[in-house]
Design a protein around this motif. Sequence first.
Motif, PDB file in Angstrom:
ATOM      1  N   GLY A 199      28.265  18.257  52.191  1.00 48.36           N
ATOM      2  CA  GLY A 199      26.818  18.384  52.541  1.00 48.36           C
ATOM      3  C   GLY A 199      26.309  19.586  51.879  1.00 48.36           C
ATOM      4  N   ALA A 200      26.816  20.525  52.087  1.00 51.75           N
ATOM      5  CA  ALA A 200      26.219  22.103  51.630  1.00 51.75           C
ATOM      6  C   ALA A 200      26.105  21.986  50.057  1.00 51.75           C
ATOM      7  N   TRP A 201      27.189  21.476  49.443  1.00 46.61           N
ATOM      8  CA  TRP A 201      27.033  21.466  47.976  1.00 46.61           C
ATOM      9  C   TRP A 201      25.973  20.605  47.548  1.00 46.61           C
ATOM     10  N   ARG A 202      25.874  19.120  48.019  1.00 46.69           N
ATOM     11  CA  ARG A 202      24.743  18.583  47.522  1.00 46.69           C
ATOM     12  C   ARG A 202      23.331  19.148  47.968  1.00 46.69           C
ATOM     13  N   GLY A 203      23.273  19.949  49.073  1.00 42.63           N
ATOM     14  CA  GLY A 203      21.902  20.397  49.445  1.00 42.63           C
ATOM     15  C   GLY A 203      21.926  21.606  48.767  1.00 42.63           C
ATOM     16  N   ARG A 204      22.874  22.286  47.830  1.00 41.76           N
ATOM     17  CA  ARG A 204      22.679  23.687  47.233  1.00 41.76           C
ATOM     18  C   ARG A 204      22.491  24.686  48.015  1.00 41.76           C
ATOM     19  N   HIS A 205      23.040  24.697  49.248  1.00 42.48           N
ATOM     20  CA  HIS A 205      22.876  25.759  50.197  1.00 42.48           C
ATOM     21  C   HIS A 205      24.146  26.533  50.011  1.00 42.48           C
ATOM     22  N   THR A 206      24.139  27.629  49.321  1.00 43.05           N
ATOM     23  CA  THR A 206      25.213  28.525  48.581  1.00 43.05           C
ATOM     24  C   THR A 206      25.988  29.145  49.943  1.00 43.05           C
ATOM     25  N   GLN A 207      25.270  29.562  50.802  1.00 39.47           N
ATOM     26  CA  GLN A 207      25.755  30.588  51.792  1.00 39.47           C
ATOM     27  C   GLN A 207      26.721  29.350  52.931  1.00 39.47           C
ATOM     28  N   ALA A 208      26.025  28.299  53.048  1.00 36.29           N
ATOM     29  CA  ALA A 208      26.514  27.472  54.105  1.00 36.29           C
ATOM     30  C   ALA A 208      27.925  26.657  53.324  1.00 36.29           C
ATOM     31  N   ASP A 249      35.533  28.734  52.988  1.00 29.77           N
ATOM     32  CA  ASP A 249      36.319  29.816  53.567  1.00 29.77           C
ATOM     33  C   ASP A 249      37.005  29.126  54.736  1.00 29.77           C
ATOM     34  N   ALA A 250      36.116  28.428  55.821  1.00 25.68           N
ATOM     35  CA  ALA A 250      36.736  27.688  56.924  1.00 25.68           C
ATOM     36  C   ALA A 250      37.858  26.663  56.509  1.00 25.68           C
TER      37      ALA A 250
END
Length: 60
Positions: A11-20, A26-27
């Motif tokens: 989801g973070a990759w698709r949304g381009r949310h680099t910090q998320a 890392d988790a």
Amino acid sequence: MPERLRKAIHGAWRGRHTQAYAAAFDAARNHIDLAEGVFEDVSAPVAPRWVVPQFMGVAR
């Protein structure tokens, strides 16, 4: 790896949310390391990088 971690990464990759993305990655890495019995805390703070003014286009 738990489904919630996979969904968080994708989801973070698709949304381009680099910090998320970085936090979810890392988790997931920590989860795998714990499962393998080898733990390296990848969420530890990174030492700050010093920026020299002349490299920022600022004259001394």
